[in-house]
Motif scaffolding. Sequence first.
Motif, PDB file in Angstrom:
ATOM      1  N   PHE A   1      41.825  38.196  48.205  1.00 33.66           N
ATOM      2  CA  PHE A   1      42.622  39.360  47.845  1.00 33.66           C
ATOM      3  C   PHE A   1      41.814  40.652  47.940  1.00 33.66           C
ATOM      4  O   PHE A   1      42.340  41.687  48.311  1.00 33.66           O
TER       5      PHE A   1
ATOM      6  N   THR B   1      45.878  38.636  34.118  1.00 29.32           N
ATOM      7  CA  THR B   1      45.545  38.632  35.544  1.00 29.32           C
ATOM      8  C   THR B   1      46.228  39.792  36.261  1.00 29.32           C
ATOM      9  O   THR B   1      45.605  40.468  37.090  1.00 29.32           O
TER      10      THR B   1
ATOM     11  N   PHE C   1      43.992  35.172  42.031  1.00 34.14           N
ATOM     12  CA  PHE C   1      43.194  36.311  41.606  1.00 34.14           C
ATOM     13  C   PHE C   1      41.947  35.922  40.814  1.00 34.14           C
ATOM     14  O   PHE C   1      41.388  36.747  40.111  1.00 34.14           O
TER      15      PHE C   1
ATOM     16  N   ALA D   1      44.224  42.624  38.358  1.00 34.45           N
ATOM     17  CA  ALA D   1      44.482  42.796  39.791  1.00 34.45           C
ATOM     18  C   ALA D   1      45.059  44.180  40.076  1.00 34.45           C
ATOM     19  O   ALA D   1      44.680  44.838  41.044  1.00 34.45           O
TER      20      ALA D   1
ATOM     21  N   GLY E   1      49.387  39.763  46.810  1.00 36.00           N
ATOM     22  CA  GLY E   1      48.875  41.131  46.855  1.00 36.00           C
ATOM     23  C   GLY E   1      49.989  42.155  46.981  1.00 36.00           C
ATOM     24  O   GLY E   1      49.966  43.198  46.327  1.00 36.00           O
TER      25      GLY E   1
END
Length: 190
Positions: free
Chosen positions: A157, A39, A150, A43, A90
Amino acid sequence: MGHEGPDSKGFVYFLIKDYLTFALEGSQSAPATNSVAKTLRKAATFLQGIKKQEFELCINKLNVGSIEAAKRALPVLLREVYSDGTDNWGRLVALYVFCGVLVRHLRRNDIPEEELVEEIAECVAQYTWTHKAAWIKENGGWEKGFVEYFQHDNPGFVKYFQQKSPLLSYAKLAAITGIVAAFSFVIYQH
């Protein structure tokens, strides 16, 4: 260190080290070993894609050319980034992306990759563990809060990153650059 639970400093170190290695090696790196690392890679790749110029600008302005300079600058930089008291997933990803860009920048100075990854990962893991562990736990932890945030069906996000820079507004960049420059000047004078 990577076999510890997700609420440990060792896990945070493993996660950051995995990401920094991925940032250096890209598609040549080994597959992520758990859902959190996977993840983070996704991201971070997304964020870097839409904020690449801002990250590059910040690295160039900081003019950090060694691991020692980076280790002195990172805590100052991290404190400044969080100076408004706002925590969110974030922003945490943005910090790790910044470190990924930093290690790629430092690699150009012929610093051995293994040493570079180890040193920066340890510095950032220490900061994350010391200053963000409680927030991470309160927000579902790595495996639940981070991974779920996410997910593809959570567009929050994406909107967050597209509307504003969570890390590198130009005012924040100027403040960070000034703080690091002043800090570096004091260090080198003594």
